[in-house]
Design a protein around this motif. Sequence first.
Motif, mmCIF file in Angstrom:
data_model
loop_
_atom_site.group_PDB
_atom_site.id
_atom_site.type_symbol
_atom_site.label_atom_id
_atom_site.label_comp_id
_atom_site.label_asym_id
_atom_site.label_seq_id
_atom_site.Cartn_x
_atom_site.Cartn_y
_atom_site.Cartn_z
ATOM 1 N N PHE A 1 -31.223 -44.241 7.180
ATOM 2 C CA PHE A 1 -30.970 -45.636 6.841
ATOM 3 C C PHE A 1 -30.179 -46.340 7.930
ATOM 4 C CE2 PHE A 1 -31.997 -43.707 2.867
ATOM 5 C CZ PHE A 1 -32.611 -44.712 2.139
ATOM 6 N N ILE B 1 -25.117 -46.331 7.016
ATOM 7 C CA ILE B 1 -25.020 -44.920 6.663
ATOM 8 C C ILE B 1 -25.147 -44.738 5.152
ATOM 9 C CG2 ILE B 1 -23.455 -42.964 6.596
ATOM 10 C CD1 ILE B 1 -22.605 -43.801 9.405
ATOM 11 N N ALA B 2 -26.051 -43.901 4.760
ATOM 12 C CA ALA B 2 -26.317 -43.696 3.336
ATOM 13 C C ALA B 2 -26.146 -42.228 2.991
ATOM 14 C CB ALA B 2 -27.724 -44.171 3.002
ATOM 15 N N LEU B 3 -25.029 -41.662 3.455
ATOM 16 C CA LEU B 3 -24.769 -40.249 3.175
ATOM 17 C C LEU B 3 -24.221 -40.078 1.770
ATOM 18 C CD1 LEU B 3 -23.103 -38.917 6.410
ATOM 19 C CD2 LEU B 3 -25.328 -38.338 5.494
ATOM 20 N N PHE B 4 -24.237 -38.829 1.305
ATOM 21 C CA PHE B 4 -23.571 -38.501 0.046
ATOM 22 C C PHE B 4 -22.130 -38.202 0.406
ATOM 23 C CE2 PHE B 4 -28.043 -36.890 -0.343
ATOM 24 C CZ PHE B 4 -28.496 -38.041 -0.939
ATOM 25 N N ARG B 5 -21.288 -39.205 0.283
ATOM 26 C CA ARG B 5 -19.943 -39.155 0.853
ATOM 27 C C ARG B 5 -19.077 -38.056 0.261
ATOM 28 N NH1 ARG B 5 -18.399 -43.399 3.719
ATOM 29 N NH2 ARG B 5 -16.219 -42.969 3.246
ATOM 30 N N GLY B 6 -19.355 -37.700 -0.983
ATOM 31 C CA GLY B 6 -18.510 -36.710 -1.645
ATOM 32 C C GLY B 6 -18.929 -35.268 -1.391
ATOM 33 N N LEU B 7 -20.061 -35.067 -0.723
ATOM 34 C CA LEU B 7 -20.539 -33.709 -0.479
ATOM 35 C C LEU B 7 -20.207 -33.298 0.957
ATOM 36 C CD1 LEU B 7 -24.116 -33.768 -2.077
ATOM 37 C CD2 LEU B 7 -22.122 -32.571 -2.941
ATOM 38 N N MET C 1 -28.383 -29.577 2.422
ATOM 39 C CA MET C 1 -29.057 -28.844 1.347
ATOM 40 C C MET C 1 -29.757 -29.811 0.393
ATOM 41 S SD MET C 1 -28.914 -25.520 1.706
ATOM 42 C CE MET C 1 -29.042 -24.610 0.162
ATOM 43 N N VAL C 2 -29.125 -30.962 0.129
ATOM 44 C CA VAL C 2 -29.806 -31.965 -0.695
ATOM 45 C C VAL C 2 -31.060 -32.440 0.023
ATOM 46 C CG1 VAL C 2 -29.629 -34.185 -1.845
ATOM 47 C CG2 VAL C 2 -27.661 -32.732 -1.757
ATOM 48 N N GLY C 3 -30.975 -32.532 1.346
ATOM 49 C CA GLY C 3 -32.151 -32.918 2.122
ATOM 50 C C GLY C 3 -33.325 -31.988 1.869
ATOM 51 N N ARG D 1 -24.906 -39.992 -7.657
ATOM 52 C CA ARG D 1 -23.646 -40.726 -7.762
ATOM 53 C C ARG D 1 -23.313 -41.427 -6.443
ATOM 54 N NH1 ARG D 1 -18.458 -37.094 -7.583
ATOM 55 N NH2 ARG D 1 -19.040 -37.186 -5.397
ATOM 56 N N ASP D 2 -23.466 -40.702 -5.321
ATOM 57 C CA ASP D 2 -22.985 -41.221 -4.049
ATOM 58 C C ASP D 2 -23.933 -42.226 -3.408
ATOM 59 O OD1 ASP D 2 -20.715 -39.818 -4.269
ATOM 60 O OD2 ASP D 2 -21.144 -38.339 -2.711
ATOM 61 N N TYR D 3 -25.226 -42.029 -3.515
ATOM 62 C CA TYR D 3 -26.177 -42.956 -2.886
ATOM 63 C C TYR D 3 -27.558 -42.737 -3.483
ATOM 64 C CZ TYR D 3 -26.398 -46.442 0.763
ATOM 65 O OH TYR D 3 -26.438 -47.626 1.439
ATOM 66 N N VAL E 1 -34.844 -38.214 -0.543
ATOM 67 C CA VAL E 1 -34.927 -36.781 -0.250
ATOM 68 C C VAL E 1 -35.684 -36.047 -1.353
ATOM 69 C CG1 VAL E 1 -32.866 -36.691 1.183
ATOM 70 C CG2 VAL E 1 -32.679 -36.217 -1.256
ATOM 71 N N ARG F 1 -29.903 -34.525 7.629
ATOM 72 C CA ARG F 1 -30.385 -34.493 6.252
ATOM 73 C C ARG F 1 -31.878 -34.780 6.194
ATOM 74 N NH1 ARG F 1 -27.829 -38.833 2.489
ATOM 75 N NH2 ARG F 1 -29.327 -40.128 3.559
#
Lengths: 264, 349
Positions: free
Chosen positions: A88, A91-97, A104-106, B206-208, B215, A168
Motif C-alpha cells: 500500500f 504503510i498498512a502493516l499489522f502494527r501490533g504483530l 506469517m499473515v502474508g 484489528r490492525d488493518y 493477504v 509481507r
Amino acid sequence: MNGSSPLLDVQEVSLTFKNVAALSRVTCRVDKGSITSLIGPNGAGKTSMLNCISGRYTPTKGKISMDGRELTGVPAHKRTGFGLARTFQNIALFRGLSVLDNLMVGRHSRLGYGLLASILYLGKARREETRHRRRVEEIIDFLNLSPYRHTIAGHLPYGVQKKVELGRALAAEPQLLLLDEPMAGMNLEETEDMARSILDINEEWGVTVFLVEHDMGVVMDISDHVIVLDFGRVLASGTPQAVQTNPKVVSAYLGDEDGLYKGR
Amino acid sequence: MSMHKCGLFYTTYAAEDGLFRSRFQKLCLGLFLAAMLALPQLVDSYAVSILNLILIAVIGAVSLNLLTGMCGQMSLGHGAFVGVGAYGAAILSNAGAPFVAALLGGGAISAMVGMVFGIPSLRLKGIYLAISTLAAQLILEYVFLHASSLTGGANGLPVDPPQILGFAFDTDARIFYLILAVTALCVLAVTNVSRTRHGRAFVAIRDYHQSAENVGVNLFAYKLQAFGLSSFLAGVAGGLWSHYTMYITPEQFSMGLSISYLAMIIIGGMGSVIGSIFGAAFITLLPEMLNLLISSLGGIAPDLSAVIVPMKEGVFGLMLVLFLIFEPEGLARKWRLTKAYWKLYPFAY
C-alpha cells in the motif's frame, strides 16, 4: 510489446464514483516476467487502477484477467489464490504483530489448517507453522530484516516498515506483485535499496512486478515497460525511452502553453 | 569448566514456538499449579468461593479479549452471551443431560447466538458495532426475563450441582478443581489460537482490515469465527456459573456484567491472555478488598463504612479511569516490565 504472454490483462476498464470518472476505458497489459510501471500526475487514477486489480474496487465496466482467468468479481481475499499480492501507498502493516508474524499473515492463504487445529495446536498445525516459518525466514534474510524479526512492526522506523510490507507481500509467493509507491518518503539510500530488492525479486524469483511510483529516476531505470495515466485515461504506453520523449506525456507532466483545459 | 548460556538460544523453530521455553518457566508453572491444587485445603470455603468466581471470570475475560482485544470487535453484550451459556447449560442439565454435554451444549448455543449478533460486524466498526452489541445485550436480557417457560423468568432457574461419572461436585472445594481444569483448558485454547494462523488473522483484522483482506483473510468469516469462539467460551463460563451458584436470575447477566468484563480486559491488557487473568482477578477481588478495608477501619472509625460502602461503584470507576490514564496497556505490561527487571537483576543495563 515483446510478444510474450500477458500475465495481467486489463480490458476497457472504467470506474466511476457518482458520475466522477476515476478510470475511463483503460486497456493495458503486464507481461509475464516484466517490471511494468504505471505513472501519471496526482489524481490520474493509478491507485484506483491498483485497487481494481487487487479487488478493493469493482470496475463499473470492463474486465481484468490474470493468466487467462477472469479476476473481475472475485472477492479480494480470494485473489491471493490467483498469485496476486500488493503493498500500500501508506504503510498498512499489522502494527501490533511482530515482523515475523506480519510475514506469517502474508502466508495466510498458504497455511491450510482450520480453527480447531489452531485451538489444539497439535500435529498438523505445528508442522505447518514450522514449515512456513522456514520459508518466511528466507524472505527475512533476503530483505535483511533479521535484526527486527521479533520487533513489533509499529515500533520500526519508516523505511524498515516499507520493507516489511514488501516482505509481507512476498510471503504469499505471488506471481504478480503490485507495489503502490514503495519509494515514497524514502531517502536516496533507502530508495536504492528498495530498487535493488525489486530487481532481485523480479530476476531471481521470477516475480512479475507492477509498480506505481513517482520517482521517475527509479521508474525509468528499472522498468521494462511504462504506462502513463492521465485523468483516468491511458496517455501513452511503451518502453521508458519512448514514453519519456512522447510529447503528450511531456505536456501532461509539465503543462503546455495553452493552459490546462486544452482538449484533455 | 562448564559454560552456561547467558540467554535462550534455539536450534529449531519448533523449540522457539513452544509455549514454555525455559526450564524456569516450566518450574514456575508447576509450582503455581501445585499451589492452586493445594489451596482449597489451606483456606476457608469463603476464600475458595472467591477463587471459583475469579476462575469463571477468567474464562469470560479471556474470551472477550479474544474478540475485542485481538480481533478488535467491540462487544458490549458479553455478559449476555455468558448468560445464554448459563441458561443453556442449566436447561440442558435440568432436562437430564450429563454435565459435560450440558456445558458444551450451553457453549454451542451461546456460540450460535454470538455469531448471529456478530453478523452486523461485517458493516459496522468501533462505536457503531458496540451499539449493535448493546442491542444484543438488551434483547437477550429481555428473553431471559420473558421466556419464563424456559428460563423461569424473574423467579430464576434452579440447577443441580454438576456430576461426572457419579461424583458430585457439591462443595466449593470440590467444584474448584472442576472449574480450574475447565479454565486451564479455555486459557490454553485461546493461547494456542493467539499464536497460530487464526489468531494472527484476528490481529490482522484489528490492525488493518484492508491489508488483511489482501493477504487472503476472509474478513466476514474470520469475524464470525471470532464471535463464535468468543461466545462459545463465554457460554462455557456461563455453564460453570449456573452449575456453581445453582440458581440463576436474569439480572446476574445484565449490562453491568458486560461492563465489568470490559473493565477486566482494559485493566488486564487488551489482546493479552495473561492480562485477562490479571484483570479478572483484580476486578473480582476489588470489592473484597474494599470490604476488608472497611471492616479493618471499622474499629477506628465506625462511621466511615456508611460513607465508603455506597462509594464502591465509584471506586470501581475511578480505578478504570486511573488505569486508562497511567497504564493503558494494563497489568500485562506491568508484568512484562517486572519480568524484564528481574531478568537483568542486579545488573539493570
